[in-house]
Scaffold this motif. Sequence first.
Motif, PDB file in Angstrom:
ATOM      1  N   ALA A   1      15.463  11.267  11.945  1.00  0.00           N
ATOM      2  CA  ALA A   1      15.716  12.515  11.214  1.00  0.00           C
ATOM      3  C   ALA A   1      14.528  13.466  11.322  1.00  0.00           C
ATOM      4  O   ALA A   1      14.695  14.663  11.562  1.00  0.00           O
ATOM      5  CB  ALA A   1      16.020  12.221   9.746  1.00  0.00           C
ATOM      6  N   SER A   2      13.328  12.947  11.166  1.00  0.00           N
ATOM      7  CA  SER A   2      12.150  13.820  11.211  1.00  0.00           C
ATOM      8  C   SER A   2      11.838  14.298  12.621  1.00  0.00           C
ATOM      9  O   SER A   2      11.286  15.384  12.801  1.00  0.00           O
ATOM     10  CB  SER A   2      10.936  13.125  10.609  1.00  0.00           C
ATOM     11  N   SER A   3      12.207  13.517  13.619  1.00  0.00           N
ATOM     12  CA  SER A   3      11.926  13.923  14.997  1.00  0.00           C
ATOM     13  C   SER A   3      12.742  15.151  15.397  1.00  0.00           C
ATOM     14  O   SER A   3      12.407  15.829  16.365  1.00  0.00           O
ATOM     15  CB  SER A   3      12.181  12.773  15.968  1.00  0.00           C
ATOM     16  N   GLN A   4      13.769  15.473  14.620  1.00  0.00           N
ATOM     17  CA  GLN A   4      14.586  16.653  14.900  1.00  0.00           C
ATOM     18  C   GLN A   4      13.831  17.956  14.635  1.00  0.00           C
ATOM     19  O   GLN A   4      14.162  18.990  15.195  1.00  0.00           O
ATOM     20  CB  GLN A   4      15.868  16.631  14.050  1.00  0.00           C
ATOM     21  N   PHE A   5      12.823  17.910  13.761  1.00  0.00           N
ATOM     22  CA  PHE A   5      12.070  19.135  13.474  1.00  0.00           C
ATOM     23  C   PHE A   5      10.570  18.986  13.699  1.00  0.00           C
ATOM     24  O   PHE A   5       9.870  19.982  13.827  1.00  0.00           O
ATOM     25  CB  PHE A   5      12.341  19.625  12.045  1.00  0.00           C
ATOM     26  N   SER A   6      10.071  17.751  13.765  1.00  0.00           N
ATOM     27  CA  SER A   6       8.639  17.554  13.991  1.00  0.00           C
ATOM     28  C   SER A   6       8.380  16.219  14.672  1.00  0.00           C
ATOM     29  O   SER A   6       7.956  15.256  14.034  1.00  0.00           O
ATOM     30  CB  SER A   6       7.880  17.637  12.660  1.00  0.00           C
ATOM     31  N   PRO A   7       8.593  16.158  15.989  1.00  0.00           N
ATOM     32  CA  PRO A   7       8.354  14.908  16.701  1.00  0.00           C
ATOM     33  C   PRO A   7       6.913  14.408  16.537  1.00  0.00           C
ATOM     34  O   PRO A   7       6.681  13.204  16.447  1.00  0.00           O
ATOM     35  CB  PRO A   7       8.647  15.261  18.163  1.00  0.00           C
ATOM     36  N   GLN A   8       5.964  15.327  16.471  1.00  0.00           N
ATOM     37  CA  GLN A   8       4.562  14.938  16.319  1.00  0.00           C
ATOM     38  C   GLN A   8       4.331  14.229  14.988  1.00  0.00           C
ATOM     39  O   GLN A   8       3.674  13.194  14.929  1.00  0.00           O
ATOM     40  CB  GLN A   8       3.646  16.166  16.439  1.00  0.00           C
ATOM     41  N   THR A   9       4.904  14.771  13.894  1.00  0.00           N
ATOM     42  CA  THR A   9       4.759  14.139  12.584  1.00  0.00           C
ATOM     43  C   THR A   9       5.430  12.777  12.573  1.00  0.00           C
ATOM     44  O   THR A   9       4.892  11.820  12.013  1.00  0.00           O
ATOM     45  CB  THR A   9       5.348  15.035  11.483  1.00  0.00           C
ATOM     46  N   ALA A  10       6.592  12.681  13.188  1.00  0.00           N
ATOM     47  CA  ALA A  10       7.290  11.396  13.263  1.00  0.00           C
ATOM     48  C   ALA A  10       6.411  10.368  13.962  1.00  0.00           C
ATOM     49  O   ALA A  10       6.246   9.247  13.474  1.00  0.00           O
ATOM     50  CB  ALA A  10       8.614  11.557  13.997  1.00  0.00           C
TER      51      ALA A  10
ATOM     52  N   SER B   1      12.254   6.424  24.295  1.00  0.00           N
ATOM     53  CA  SER B   1      13.594   6.392  24.906  1.00  0.00           C
ATOM     54  C   SER B   1      14.397   7.617  24.522  1.00  0.00           C
ATOM     55  O   SER B   1      15.057   8.227  25.365  1.00  0.00           O
ATOM     56  CB  SER B   1      14.338   5.126  24.476  1.00  0.00           C
ATOM     57  N   LYS B   2      14.333   7.981  23.257  1.00  0.00           N
ATOM     58  CA  LYS B   2      15.070   9.158  22.789  1.00  0.00           C
ATOM     59  C   LYS B   2      14.542  10.419  23.459  1.00  0.00           C
ATOM     60  O   LYS B   2      15.306  11.300  23.827  1.00  0.00           O
ATOM     61  CB  LYS B   2      14.981   9.274  21.277  1.00  0.00           C
ATOM     62  N   SER B   3      13.220  10.493  23.643  1.00  0.00           N
ATOM     63  CA  SER B   3      12.631  11.703  24.236  1.00  0.00           C
ATOM     64  C   SER B   3      13.056  11.907  25.689  1.00  0.00           C
ATOM     65  O   SER B   3      13.004  13.026  26.182  1.00  0.00           O
ATOM     66  CB  SER B   3      11.111  11.687  24.118  1.00  0.00           C
ATOM     67  N   VAL B   4      13.477  10.840  26.357  1.00  0.00           N
ATOM     68  CA  VAL B   4      13.951  10.981  27.735  1.00  0.00           C
ATOM     69  C   VAL B   4      15.475  10.992  27.809  1.00  0.00           C
ATOM     70  O   VAL B   4      16.043  10.851  28.884  1.00  0.00           O
ATOM     71  CB  VAL B   4      13.354   9.904  28.671  1.00  0.00           C
ATOM     72  N   GLY B   5      16.119  11.125  26.666  1.00  0.00           N
ATOM     73  CA  GLY B   5      17.563  11.313  26.654  1.00  0.00           C
ATOM     74  C   GLY B   5      18.405  10.083  26.373  1.00  0.00           C
ATOM     75  O   GLY B   5      19.636  10.167  26.410  1.00  0.00           O
ATOM     76  N   ALA B   6      17.797   8.967  26.080  1.00  0.00           N
ATOM     77  CA  ALA B   6      18.581   7.772  25.759  1.00  0.00           C
ATOM     78  C   ALA B   6      19.266   7.959  24.410  1.00  0.00           C
ATOM     79  O   ALA B   6      18.726   8.619  23.520  1.00  0.00           O
ATOM     80  CB  ALA B   6      17.684   6.536  25.721  1.00  0.00           C
TER      81      ALA B   6
END
Length: 154
Positions: A92-101, A123-128
């Motif tokens: 949920a947090s990576s949707q608005f602040s990947p760095q904070t996550a 994995s999510k950052s590369v589209g998984a």
Amino acid sequence: MKKNPSVAKDALEEMQESLKHTADPYRAMDKWVEGIAIAKEIGEVDLALKLFRSGMEQADRLRSEDADPDDPNIALKAWWPSVSAYWRLVLASSQFSPQTALEQVAEIKDPEILLLLEVRLASKSVGAHADRSLTMVHKKSSHQSWAEFRSLER
């Protein structure tokens, strides 16, 4: 929420306070995740971060229960309720602040959980797809056992 964002913000702040004292933090994770999404939607990024951090504190509580030396969860660690809670909050947090996550994940003391979440984030950052979760509790001494399978992304 859209007609009166300040009322939504107040409600989310009250929700945050009440959820800190919930008897079952795992069952409250839906509310933490939804609160983060609403805060993001109404443009309250600071509030979303506060909700995320408070939710992570509750996930830490769950990890303590999972790792209880007197009655540990003997299910596969990747399926622990605490790991599921951490992941749902991080997602949920990576949707608005990947760095904070990522920063919050780095604070997790358990190296196996830390690695698992870092791999999932990468994995999510590369589209998984990160849309499924299996959660399981199996406590030997109390004979408690339950499992839950859910879809996480909308």
